[in-house]
Design a protein around this motif. Structure first.
Motif, PDB file in Angstrom:
ATOM      1  N   THR A  43      -9.827   1.068  -7.827  1.00  0.00           N
ATOM      2  CA  THR A  43      -8.533   0.917  -7.166  1.00  0.00           C
ATOM      3  C   THR A  43      -8.140  -0.531  -6.843  1.00  0.00           C
ATOM      4  O   THR A  43      -6.946  -0.789  -6.692  1.00  0.00           O
ATOM      5  CB  THR A  43      -8.416   1.790  -5.896  1.00  0.00           C
ATOM      6  OG1 THR A  43      -9.347   1.346  -4.906  1.00  0.00           O
ATOM      7  CG2 THR A  43      -8.645   3.252  -6.205  1.00  0.00           C
ATOM      8  N   PRO A  44      -9.070  -1.496  -6.747  1.00  0.00           N
ATOM      9  CA  PRO A  44      -8.604  -2.869  -6.564  1.00  0.00           C
ATOM     10  C   PRO A  44      -7.808  -3.418  -7.747  1.00  0.00           C
ATOM     11  O   PRO A  44      -7.162  -4.458  -7.623  1.00  0.00           O
ATOM     12  CB  PRO A  44      -9.900  -3.664  -6.360  1.00  0.00           C
ATOM     13  CG  PRO A  44     -10.843  -2.675  -5.791  1.00  0.00           C
ATOM     14  CD  PRO A  44     -10.512  -1.398  -6.506  1.00  0.00           C
ATOM     15  N   GLY A  45      -7.859  -2.731  -8.885  1.00  0.00           N
ATOM     16  CA  GLY A  45      -7.002  -3.059 -10.026  1.00  0.00           C
ATOM     17  C   GLY A  45      -7.030  -4.512 -10.426  1.00  0.00           C
ATOM     18  O   GLY A  45      -8.015  -5.010 -10.975  1.00  0.00           O
ATOM     19  N   ASN A  46      -5.956  -5.231 -10.136  1.00  0.00           N
ATOM     20  CA  ASN A  46      -5.798  -6.606 -10.595  1.00  0.00           C
ATOM     21  C   ASN A  46      -6.761  -7.592  -9.933  1.00  0.00           C
ATOM     22  O   ASN A  46      -6.862  -8.739 -10.380  1.00  0.00           O
ATOM     23  CB  ASN A  46      -4.351  -7.066 -10.371  1.00  0.00           C
ATOM     24  CG  ASN A  46      -3.380  -6.338 -11.289  1.00  0.00           C
ATOM     25  OD1 ASN A  46      -3.718  -5.975 -12.410  1.00  0.00           O
ATOM     26  ND2 ASN A  46      -2.161  -6.111 -10.816  1.00  0.00           N
ATOM     27  N   ASP A  47      -7.476  -7.169  -8.886  1.00  0.00           N
ATOM     28  CA  ASP A  47      -8.476  -8.052  -8.280  1.00  0.00           C
ATOM     29  C   ASP A  47      -9.652  -8.302  -9.220  1.00  0.00           C
ATOM     30  O   ASP A  47     -10.411  -9.246  -9.032  1.00  0.00           O
ATOM     31  CB  ASP A  47      -8.995  -7.452  -6.961  1.00  0.00           C
ATOM     32  CG  ASP A  47      -7.960  -7.512  -5.858  1.00  0.00           C
ATOM     33  OD1 ASP A  47      -6.949  -8.206  -6.034  1.00  0.00           O
ATOM     34  OD2 ASP A  47      -8.158  -6.863  -4.818  1.00  0.00           O
ATOM     35  N   GLY A  48      -9.837  -7.412 -10.196  1.00  0.00           N
ATOM     36  CA  GLY A  48     -10.861  -7.623 -11.215  1.00  0.00           C
ATOM     37  C   GLY A  48     -12.215  -7.030 -10.889  1.00  0.00           C
ATOM     38  O   GLY A  48     -12.451  -6.483  -9.807  1.00  0.00           O
ATOM     39  N   GLY A  49     -13.120  -7.182 -11.851  1.00  0.00           N
ATOM     40  CA  GLY A  49     -14.443  -6.569 -11.763  1.00  0.00           C
ATOM     41  C   GLY A  49     -15.265  -7.018 -10.575  1.00  0.00           C
ATOM     42  O   GLY A  49     -16.103  -6.265 -10.070  1.00  0.00           O
ATOM     43  N   SER A  50     -15.053  -8.232 -10.093  1.00  0.00           N
ATOM     44  CA  SER A  50     -15.825  -8.727  -8.956  1.00  0.00           C
ATOM     45  C   SER A  50     -15.538  -7.948  -7.678  1.00  0.00           C
ATOM     46  O   SER A  50     -16.376  -7.896  -6.773  1.00  0.00           O
ATOM     47  CB  SER A  50     -15.531 -10.218  -8.720  1.00  0.00           C
ATOM     48  OG  SER A  50     -14.170 -10.402  -8.378  1.00  0.00           O
ATOM     49  N   HIS A  51     -14.354  -7.335  -7.596  1.00  0.00           N
ATOM     50  CA  HIS A  51     -13.959  -6.617  -6.384  1.00  0.00           C
ATOM     51  C   HIS A  51     -13.920  -5.098  -6.572  1.00  0.00           C
ATOM     52  O   HIS A  51     -13.574  -4.376  -5.640  1.00  0.00           O
ATOM     53  CB  HIS A  51     -12.586  -7.097  -5.907  1.00  0.00           C
ATOM     54  CG  HIS A  51     -12.631  -8.414  -5.201  1.00  0.00           C
ATOM     55  ND1 HIS A  51     -13.154  -9.537  -5.790  1.00  0.00           N
ATOM     56  CD2 HIS A  51     -12.234  -8.782  -3.961  1.00  0.00           C
ATOM     57  CE1 HIS A  51     -13.067 -10.556  -4.932  1.00  0.00           C
ATOM     58  NE2 HIS A  51     -12.530 -10.117  -3.815  1.00  0.00           N
ATOM     59  N   GLN A  52     -14.248  -4.624  -7.751  1.00  0.00           N
ATOM     60  CA  GLN A  52     -14.220  -3.182  -8.028  1.00  0.00           C
ATOM     61  C   GLN A  52     -15.626  -2.608  -7.868  1.00  0.00           C
ATOM     62  O   GLN A  52     -16.516  -2.891  -8.667  1.00  0.00           O
ATOM     63  CB  GLN A  52     -13.675  -2.937  -9.434  1.00  0.00           C
ATOM     64  CG  GLN A  52     -12.205  -3.311  -9.566  1.00  0.00           C
ATOM     65  CD  GLN A  52     -11.778  -3.579 -10.982  1.00  0.00           C
ATOM     66  OE1 GLN A  52     -12.529  -3.371 -11.922  1.00  0.00           O
ATOM     67  NE2 GLN A  52     -10.540  -4.050 -11.154  1.00  0.00           N
TER      68      GLN A  52
END
Length: 316
Positions: A118-127
């Motif tokens: 769900t963090p979507g555009n925040d990227g893999g570091s935040h998912q």
């Protein structure tokens, strides 16, 4: 479903449920504290800070200190909720949760927004795609993810009133509201959403809505499906899984790595029972990337269409 029908669906992020419910709980019980990791705005603790400042501590960008402080508060009878992003609450704090919360079995709640893709555009570091899998392996830990705003509020309230270490996972993005506000939920007891005889589907969190839509389509095509909302990954509702094994074929759906999450937990029961077939739909053991949430689900096959396709393939 048409674009008009989609537009009529009420959507709310489950982090909003945390923000609303924790204020009510804090007013009712002065032992409830919120420990923020400097991202209260994103985790929706702003109203709690405003209304209950004496029950709030912001430790700054220091997740491990937050976990240690929560453990200390718990030894004095307080009920601390550590609020941060799921990727940090499960991984950055993992050692402290294990050693200082789970090992002494303290009454600490880890309440995390930005779960899954769900963090979507925040990227893999935040998912956080591995959080529930990591924490379900810790003894004494309960792992929960509500599927919508109302179920999440009910589960948060129950968590506050139940002793023990608990991990509560919320969505950053808005997800469809499925349940009525009067619906009841019990930690450790799956919610049966639909009853059918041909195939069983077990989902949790933001994927329950997708599963529900898939079940409706399958029914229109003459396929009867049982659907369980497995909001508690640990302790898993074994009786619900056995009921699904009696049907024979199970599809699991999760916004989490298919390794060590809901699908793996269901497979463990199936292996111990020595029967049934399980197909897992979820994040395909890969890191996320910067993209809209719906696109990331599509990349990993977490879609209504793939649920229908997988169910049909199992039945064929």
């Amino acid at each position: 479903m048409s674009q008009t029908e989609k537009a009529l669906i009420t959507k709310k992020a489950t982090r909003e449920a945390f923000g609303d419910e924790i204020v009510q709980l804090g007013k009712e019980n002065k032992n409830i504290f919120v420990i923020d990791i400097d991202i209260g705005k994103s985790c929706k603790t702003g109203e709690f800070i405003k209304q209950l400042p004496k029950q709030h501590v912001n430790v700054g960008i220091a997740e491990q200190n937050g976990a240690g402080l929560a453990a200390g508060l718990a030894t004095t009878g307080k009920i601390p909720f550590v609020s941060t992003y799921a990727v940090f609450g499960s991984l950055r704090m993992a050692e402290q949760i294990r050693q200082e919360v789970c090992y002494p079995n303290l009454n600490v709640k880890i309440a995390c927004s930005h779960g899954g893709l769900t963090p979507g555009n925040d990227g893999g570091s935040h998912q956080a795609i591995e959080d529930m899998g990591v924490l379900r392996s810790f003894p004494n830990m309960t792992v929960i993810m509500g599927s919508d705003y109302h179920s999440t509020r009910k589960l948060i309230r129950q968590a506050a009133n139940t002793y023990g270490p608990m991990y509560l996972r919320f969505t950053r993005d808005a997800v469809p509201v499925i349940y009525d506000e009067n619906e009841e939920f019990i930690i450790g007891k799956a919610k049966k959403v639909k009853t059918g005889k041909d195939i069983a589907i077990i989902a949790n969190g933001d994927t329950v809505y997708l599963a529900l839509e898939a079940v409706k389509t399958l029914e229109d095509q003459g396929i009867s499906a049982t659907l369980f909302d497995m909001h508690t990954v640990k302790p898993l509702d074994r009786e619900a899984v056995v009921e699904c094994l009696n049907i024979g074929n199970i599809v699991t759906i999760e916004d989490h790595n298919i390794l060590n999450g809901l699908g793996s937990a269901v497979c463990e029961v199936a292996a111990e029972e020595g029967r049934g077939r399980v197909k897992r739909i979820g994040v395909q053991d890969r890191f996320g990337e910067s993209a809209p949430y719906e696109k990331l689900l599509e990349i990993n096959g977490i879609t209504i269409e793939n649920i229908i396709k997988t169910a049909k393939e199992m039945l064929s």
